[in-house]
Motif scaffolding. Structure first.
Motif, mmCIF file in Angstrom:
data_model
loop_
_atom_site.group_PDB
_atom_site.id
_atom_site.type_symbol
_atom_site.label_atom_id
_atom_site.label_comp_id
_atom_site.label_asym_id
_atom_site.label_seq_id
_atom_site.Cartn_x
_atom_site.Cartn_y
_atom_site.Cartn_z
ATOM 1 N N UNK A 25 0.827 -1.205 0.000
ATOM 2 C CA UNK A 25 0.000 0.000 0.000
ATOM 3 C C UNK A 25 0.857 1.250 0.000
ATOM 4 N N UNK A 26 1.955 1.221 0.752
ATOM 5 C CA UNK A 26 2.850 2.380 0.802
ATOM 6 C C UNK A 26 3.442 2.670 -0.570
ATOM 7 N N UNK A 27 3.838 1.606 -1.293
ATOM 8 C CA UNK A 27 4.390 1.813 -2.638
ATOM 9 C C UNK A 27 3.352 2.402 -3.575
ATOM 10 N N UNK A 28 2.125 1.885 -3.528
ATOM 11 C CA UNK A 28 1.097 2.380 -4.446
ATOM 12 C C UNK A 28 0.681 3.811 -4.133
ATOM 13 N N UNK A 29 0.733 4.179 -2.848
ATOM 14 C CA UNK A 29 0.365 5.537 -2.443
ATOM 15 C C UNK A 29 1.552 6.493 -2.431
ATOM 16 N N UNK A 30 2.762 5.934 -2.598
ATOM 17 C CA UNK A 30 3.996 6.721 -2.599
ATOM 18 C C UNK A 30 4.219 7.436 -1.268
ATOM 19 N N UNK A 31 4.006 6.674 -0.202
ATOM 20 C CA UNK A 31 4.287 7.167 1.147
ATOM 21 C C UNK A 31 5.120 6.094 1.840
#
Length: 303
Positions: A25-31
Protein backbone atom coordinates in the motif's frame (compact mmCIF):
# COMPACT_ATOMS: atom_id res chain seq x y z
CA UNK A 1 -18.91 5.65 13.48
CA UNK A 2 -17.49 8.31 15.79
CA UNK A 3 -16.01 10.64 13.14
CA UNK A 4 -16.30 11.06 9.37
CA UNK A 5 -13.90 9.26 7.03
CA UNK A 6 -12.48 11.41 4.25
CA UNK A 7 -11.47 10.34 0.74
CA UNK A 8 -7.79 10.06 1.60
CA UNK A 9 -8.65 7.64 4.40
CA UNK A 10 -10.70 5.52 2.02
CA UNK A 11 -7.88 5.55 -0.56
CA UNK A 12 -5.55 4.15 2.09
CA UNK A 13 -8.03 1.42 3.10
CA UNK A 14 -8.51 0.50 -0.57
CA UNK A 15 -4.75 0.33 -1.14
CA UNK A 16 -4.22 -1.99 1.84
CA UNK A 17 -7.10 -4.21 0.68
CA UNK A 18 -5.75 -4.40 -2.87
CA UNK A 19 -2.12 -4.96 -1.96
CA UNK A 20 -2.64 -7.17 1.08
CA UNK A 21 0.21 -5.51 2.97
CA UNK A 22 1.29 -2.17 4.39
CA UNK A 23 4.45 -2.10 2.30
CA UNK A 24 2.50 -2.70 -0.91
CA UNK A 25 0.00 0.00 0.00
CA UNK A 26 2.85 2.38 0.80
CA UNK A 27 4.39 1.81 -2.64
CA UNK A 28 1.10 2.38 -4.45
CA UNK A 29 0.37 5.54 -2.44
CA UNK A 30 4.00 6.72 -2.60
CA UNK A 31 4.29 7.17 1.15
CA UNK A 32 6.30 5.38 3.82
CA UNK A 33 5.39 2.12 5.51
CA UNK A 34 5.22 3.91 8.87
CA UNK A 35 2.78 6.48 7.44
CA UNK A 36 0.37 3.73 6.32
CA UNK A 37 0.70 1.95 9.67
CA UNK A 38 0.01 5.12 11.63
CA UNK A 39 -2.90 6.32 9.46
CA UNK A 40 -4.63 2.93 9.39
CA UNK A 41 -4.47 2.75 13.16
CA UNK A 42 -5.91 6.26 13.41
CA UNK A 43 -8.73 5.41 10.97
CA UNK A 44 -9.73 2.29 12.89
CA UNK A 45 -9.59 4.20 16.18
CA UNK A 46 -11.71 7.02 14.77
CA UNK A 47 -14.48 4.77 13.46
CA UNK A 48 -14.27 2.30 16.34
CA UNK A 49 -14.05 -0.71 14.01
CA UNK A 50 -11.24 -3.07 13.05
CA UNK A 51 -10.89 -3.03 9.25
CA UNK A 52 -8.09 -5.59 8.81
CA UNK A 53 -6.88 -8.76 10.46
CA UNK A 54 -3.12 -8.80 10.89
CA UNK A 55 -1.29 -11.96 9.85
CA UNK A 56 2.38 -12.78 9.52
CA UNK A 57 2.15 -12.79 5.73
CA UNK A 58 -0.07 -9.74 5.29
CA UNK A 59 -3.34 -7.97 6.01
CA UNK A 60 -6.81 -9.39 5.26
CA UNK A 61 -9.95 -7.20 5.39
CA UNK A 62 -12.60 -7.91 7.98
CA UNK A 63 -16.26 -7.73 6.83
CA UNK A 64 -16.18 -4.05 7.76
CA UNK A 65 -12.97 -3.64 5.78
CA UNK A 66 -14.50 -5.33 2.74
CA UNK A 67 -17.46 -2.95 2.92
CA UNK A 68 -15.17 0.08 3.24
CA UNK A 69 -12.93 -1.07 0.37
CA UNK A 70 -15.90 -1.72 -1.91
CA UNK A 71 -17.27 1.76 -1.24
CA UNK A 72 -13.81 3.26 -1.77
CA UNK A 73 -13.49 1.48 -5.12
CA UNK A 74 -16.81 2.93 -6.29
CA UNK A 75 -15.79 6.41 -5.18
CA UNK A 76 -12.41 6.00 -6.89
CA UNK A 77 -14.15 5.21 -10.17
CA UNK A 78 -16.27 8.37 -9.84
CA UNK A 79 -13.30 10.58 -8.92
CA UNK A 80 -11.15 9.25 -11.78
CA UNK A 81 -14.00 9.63 -14.26
CA UNK A 82 -14.40 13.26 -13.17
CA UNK A 83 -10.64 13.86 -13.51
CA UNK A 84 -10.62 12.42 -17.03
CA UNK A 85 -13.61 14.50 -18.11
CA UNK A 86 -12.16 17.70 -16.68
CA UNK A 87 -8.78 16.92 -18.23
CA UNK A 88 -10.50 16.34 -21.56
CA UNK A 89 -11.67 19.96 -21.56
CA UNK A 90 -8.11 21.28 -21.34
CA UNK A 91 -7.42 23.06 -24.63
CA UNK A 92 -3.77 23.96 -24.00
CA UNK A 93 -1.04 21.72 -25.47
CA UNK A 94 1.07 21.97 -22.32
CA UNK A 95 1.73 20.09 -19.11
CA UNK A 96 2.95 16.60 -18.23
CA UNK A 97 1.98 13.56 -20.30
CA UNK A 98 2.50 10.14 -18.73
CA UNK A 99 3.56 7.60 -21.37
CA UNK A 100 4.09 3.91 -20.71
CA UNK A 101 5.76 1.44 -23.02
CA UNK A 102 7.74 -1.80 -22.99
CA UNK A 103 11.45 -2.37 -22.42
CA UNK A 104 12.00 -3.09 -26.12
CA UNK A 105 10.10 -0.03 -27.38
CA UNK A 106 11.53 2.41 -24.84
CA UNK A 107 14.72 3.15 -26.79
CA UNK A 108 12.75 3.77 -30.00
CA UNK A 109 10.39 6.14 -28.17
CA UNK A 110 13.15 8.05 -26.40
CA UNK A 111 15.11 8.79 -29.56
CA UNK A 112 12.06 10.69 -30.86
CA UNK A 113 11.56 12.75 -27.69
CA UNK A 114 14.01 15.55 -28.61
CA UNK A 115 11.99 16.24 -31.78
CA UNK A 116 8.75 16.14 -29.79
CA UNK A 117 10.23 18.56 -27.27
CA UNK A 118 11.17 20.91 -30.09
CA UNK A 119 7.70 20.69 -31.64
CA UNK A 120 5.83 21.01 -28.31
CA UNK A 121 8.09 22.74 -25.75
CA UNK A 122 5.20 23.08 -23.31
CA UNK A 123 4.69 19.31 -23.02
CA UNK A 124 6.78 17.37 -20.51
CA UNK A 125 6.98 13.62 -21.15
CA UNK A 126 7.00 11.28 -18.16
CA UNK A 127 8.12 7.83 -19.36
CA UNK A 128 7.40 4.57 -17.56
CA UNK A 129 9.07 1.43 -18.87
CA UNK A 130 7.07 -1.63 -17.92
CA UNK A 131 5.93 -4.85 -19.55
CA UNK A 132 2.80 -4.75 -17.42
CA UNK A 133 -0.08 -2.96 -19.09
CA UNK A 134 -0.78 0.24 -17.16
CA UNK A 135 -4.35 0.87 -16.14
CA UNK A 136 -5.29 3.95 -18.18
CA UNK A 137 -8.70 4.08 -16.52
CA UNK A 138 -7.00 4.72 -13.18
CA UNK A 139 -4.66 7.30 -14.75
CA UNK A 140 -1.53 5.19 -14.07
CA UNK A 141 -0.58 6.49 -17.51
CA UNK A 142 -2.28 8.63 -20.13
CA UNK A 143 -0.78 7.10 -23.27
CA UNK A 144 0.36 3.52 -23.79
CA UNK A 145 2.58 2.33 -26.64
CA UNK A 146 2.06 -1.40 -26.80
CA UNK A 147 2.61 -4.40 -29.07
CA UNK A 148 -0.62 -6.38 -28.98
CA UNK A 149 -2.84 -8.27 -31.44
CA UNK A 150 -5.94 -6.58 -30.01
CA UNK A 151 -6.12 -3.79 -27.39
CA UNK A 152 -8.74 -3.52 -24.69
CA UNK A 153 -12.18 -2.40 -25.82
CA UNK A 154 -12.08 0.21 -23.03
CA UNK A 155 -9.32 2.12 -24.83
CA UNK A 156 -9.15 4.09 -28.05
CA UNK A 157 -6.10 4.18 -30.20
CA UNK A 158 -4.25 4.12 -33.45
CA UNK A 159 -2.79 1.05 -35.10
CA UNK A 160 0.64 2.25 -36.16
CA UNK A 161 2.16 -0.81 -37.84
CA UNK A 162 2.29 -4.57 -38.05
CA UNK A 163 4.89 -6.19 -35.81
CA UNK A 164 6.67 -9.01 -37.56
CA UNK A 165 8.66 -11.71 -35.77
CA UNK A 166 11.50 -13.88 -37.03
CA UNK A 167 13.86 -16.55 -35.78
CA UNK A 168 17.37 -15.38 -34.93
CA UNK A 169 20.65 -17.02 -34.03
CA UNK A 170 24.18 -15.81 -33.46
CA UNK A 171 26.73 -16.24 -36.24
CA UNK A 172 28.77 -18.52 -33.97
CA UNK A 173 25.78 -20.74 -33.17
CA UNK A 174 24.64 -20.97 -36.79
CA UNK A 175 28.20 -21.68 -37.87
CA UNK A 176 28.30 -24.88 -35.83
CA UNK A 177 24.71 -26.04 -36.36
CA UNK A 178 23.34 -27.10 -39.73
CA UNK A 179 20.04 -28.65 -38.61
CA UNK A 180 17.17 -28.02 -40.99
CA UNK A 181 14.43 -28.96 -38.52
CA UNK A 182 13.68 -26.17 -36.07
CA UNK A 183 12.88 -28.60 -33.27
CA UNK A 184 16.40 -30.06 -33.57
CA UNK A 185 17.95 -26.75 -32.51
CA UNK A 186 18.59 -25.44 -29.03
CA UNK A 187 16.13 -22.69 -28.10
CA UNK A 188 15.88 -19.88 -25.59
CA UNK A 189 12.45 -19.72 -23.98
CA UNK A 190 10.34 -17.36 -21.89
CA UNK A 191 9.31 -17.90 -18.29
CA UNK A 192 5.75 -17.87 -16.98
CA UNK A 193 5.62 -14.08 -16.61
CA UNK A 194 5.57 -13.82 -20.42
CA UNK A 195 3.39 -16.88 -21.06
CA UNK A 196 0.67 -14.71 -22.61
CA UNK A 197 2.87 -13.22 -25.35
CA UNK A 198 2.63 -14.19 -29.00
CA UNK A 199 6.21 -15.52 -28.80
CA UNK A 200 5.36 -17.91 -25.98
CA UNK A 201 2.21 -19.03 -27.81
CA UNK A 202 4.15 -19.74 -31.02
CA UNK A 203 6.76 -21.75 -29.13
CA UNK A 204 4.12 -23.84 -27.35
CA UNK A 205 2.46 -24.62 -30.67
CA UNK A 206 5.55 -25.33 -32.78
CA UNK A 207 8.40 -26.39 -30.50
CA UNK A 208 6.97 -28.97 -28.12
CA UNK A 209 9.89 -31.33 -28.64
CA UNK A 210 12.66 -28.72 -28.76
CA UNK A 211 15.37 -28.42 -26.12
CA UNK A 212 15.09 -25.19 -24.12
CA UNK A 213 18.56 -24.22 -22.91
CA UNK A 214 17.36 -21.40 -20.66
CA UNK A 215 14.33 -19.24 -19.95
CA UNK A 216 14.23 -15.47 -19.45
CA UNK A 217 11.64 -12.96 -18.26
CA UNK A 218 12.34 -10.09 -20.67
CA UNK A 219 12.84 -9.73 -24.41
CA UNK A 220 16.17 -7.85 -24.11
CA UNK A 221 17.47 -10.87 -22.17
CA UNK A 222 16.08 -13.17 -24.88
CA UNK A 223 18.01 -11.20 -27.48
CA UNK A 224 21.19 -11.19 -25.38
CA UNK A 225 20.99 -14.94 -24.77
CA UNK A 226 20.73 -15.48 -28.53
CA UNK A 227 23.72 -13.19 -29.14
CA UNK A 228 25.67 -15.26 -26.59
CA UNK A 229 25.03 -18.37 -28.69
CA UNK A 230 22.75 -20.28 -26.29
CA UNK A 231 20.40 -21.18 -29.13
CA UNK A 232 17.76 -19.78 -31.42
CA UNK A 233 15.24 -17.16 -30.34
CA UNK A 234 12.00 -15.90 -31.79
CA UNK A 235 12.12 -12.10 -31.58
CA UNK A 236 10.20 -9.09 -32.90
CA UNK A 237 12.08 -7.91 -35.98
CA UNK A 238 12.54 -4.46 -34.45
CA UNK A 239 14.59 -6.18 -31.72
CA UNK A 240 16.40 -8.86 -33.69
CA UNK A 241 17.28 -6.80 -36.77
CA UNK A 242 19.02 -4.17 -34.64
CA UNK A 243 21.25 -6.71 -32.88
CA UNK A 244 24.54 -6.80 -34.82
CA UNK A 245 25.46 -10.22 -33.43
CA UNK A 246 22.34 -11.94 -34.80
CA UNK A 247 21.31 -13.36 -38.16
CA UNK A 248 17.73 -13.90 -39.20
CA UNK A 249 16.54 -17.32 -40.35
CA UNK A 250 13.74 -17.51 -42.90
CA UNK A 251 12.20 -20.97 -42.75
CA UNK A 252 9.12 -21.44 -44.91
CA UNK A 253 7.16 -23.09 -42.09
CA UNK A 254 5.87 -22.74 -39.51
CA UNK A 255 4.80 -19.13 -39.94
CA UNK A 256 6.05 -16.70 -37.32
CA UNK A 257 3.44 -14.84 -35.27
CA UNK A 258 2.40 -11.28 -36.02
CA UNK A 259 1.18 -8.60 -33.70
CA UNK A 260 0.60 -4.86 -34.06
CA UNK A 261 1.91 -1.67 -32.55
CA UNK A 262 -0.79 0.47 -30.94
CA UNK A 263 -0.92 3.98 -29.52
CA UNK A 264 -3.61 3.91 -26.84
CA UNK A 265 -5.38 6.29 -24.50
CA UNK A 266 -8.68 6.54 -22.67
CA UNK A 267 -11.70 7.88 -24.53
CA UNK A 268 -12.17 10.67 -21.97
CA UNK A 269 -8.62 11.95 -22.62
CA UNK A 270 -8.39 11.85 -26.41
CA UNK A 271 -9.64 15.45 -26.78
CA UNK A 272 -7.19 16.87 -24.23
CA UNK A 273 -4.84 19.17 -26.14
CA UNK A 274 -1.57 17.82 -24.73
CA UNK A 275 -2.72 14.20 -25.21
CA UNK A 276 -3.93 14.83 -28.76
CA UNK A 277 -0.73 16.67 -29.68
CA UNK A 278 1.41 13.89 -28.23
CA UNK A 279 -0.59 11.17 -29.98
CA UNK A 280 -0.36 13.00 -33.31
CA UNK A 281 3.39 13.44 -32.98
CA UNK A 282 4.06 9.86 -31.87
CA UNK A 283 1.85 8.41 -34.58
CA UNK A 284 3.87 10.22 -37.24
CA UNK A 285 7.23 9.39 -35.63
CA UNK A 286 6.48 5.70 -35.13
CA UNK A 287 4.92 5.34 -38.57
CA UNK A 288 8.29 6.46 -39.96
CA UNK A 289 9.71 3.32 -38.28
CA UNK A 290 7.19 1.02 -39.98
CA UNK A 291 9.79 -0.84 -42.06
CA UNK A 292 11.63 -1.76 -38.86
CA UNK A 293 8.48 -2.96 -37.09
CA UNK A 294 7.30 -4.95 -40.10
CA UNK A 295 10.65 -6.67 -40.67
CA UNK A 296 11.32 -4.91 -43.97
CA UNK A 297 14.29 -2.84 -42.88
CA UNK A 298 16.98 -2.65 -45.53
CA UNK A 299 20.03 -4.68 -44.63
CA UNK A 300 18.31 -6.99 -42.15
CA UNK A 301 20.67 -9.95 -41.81
CA UNK A 302 19.33 -13.20 -43.20
CA UNK A 303 20.65 -16.68 -43.53
Amino acid sequence: MHSPVDWNDLRLVLAVAREGSLSGAARSLRVTHSTVFRRLGAIEAAIGTRLFERFRDGYAPTPAGETAAASAARLEDEVLALERKLSGQDLRPSGAVRITTTDTLGAILIRHLPAMRAAHPGIDAEITISNTMANLTRREAEIAIRPTPAPSELLVGRRVAEIAHAIYGSRAYLGRRSDTELSAHDWIGLDDTLAGTVIAGWMRENLRAARITCRVDALPALRDAAVAGLGLALLPCYVGDLAPGLRRLTPKTPAEPRSALWLLTHDDLKRTARIRATLDFLAKALTAERALFEGKRAGAARR
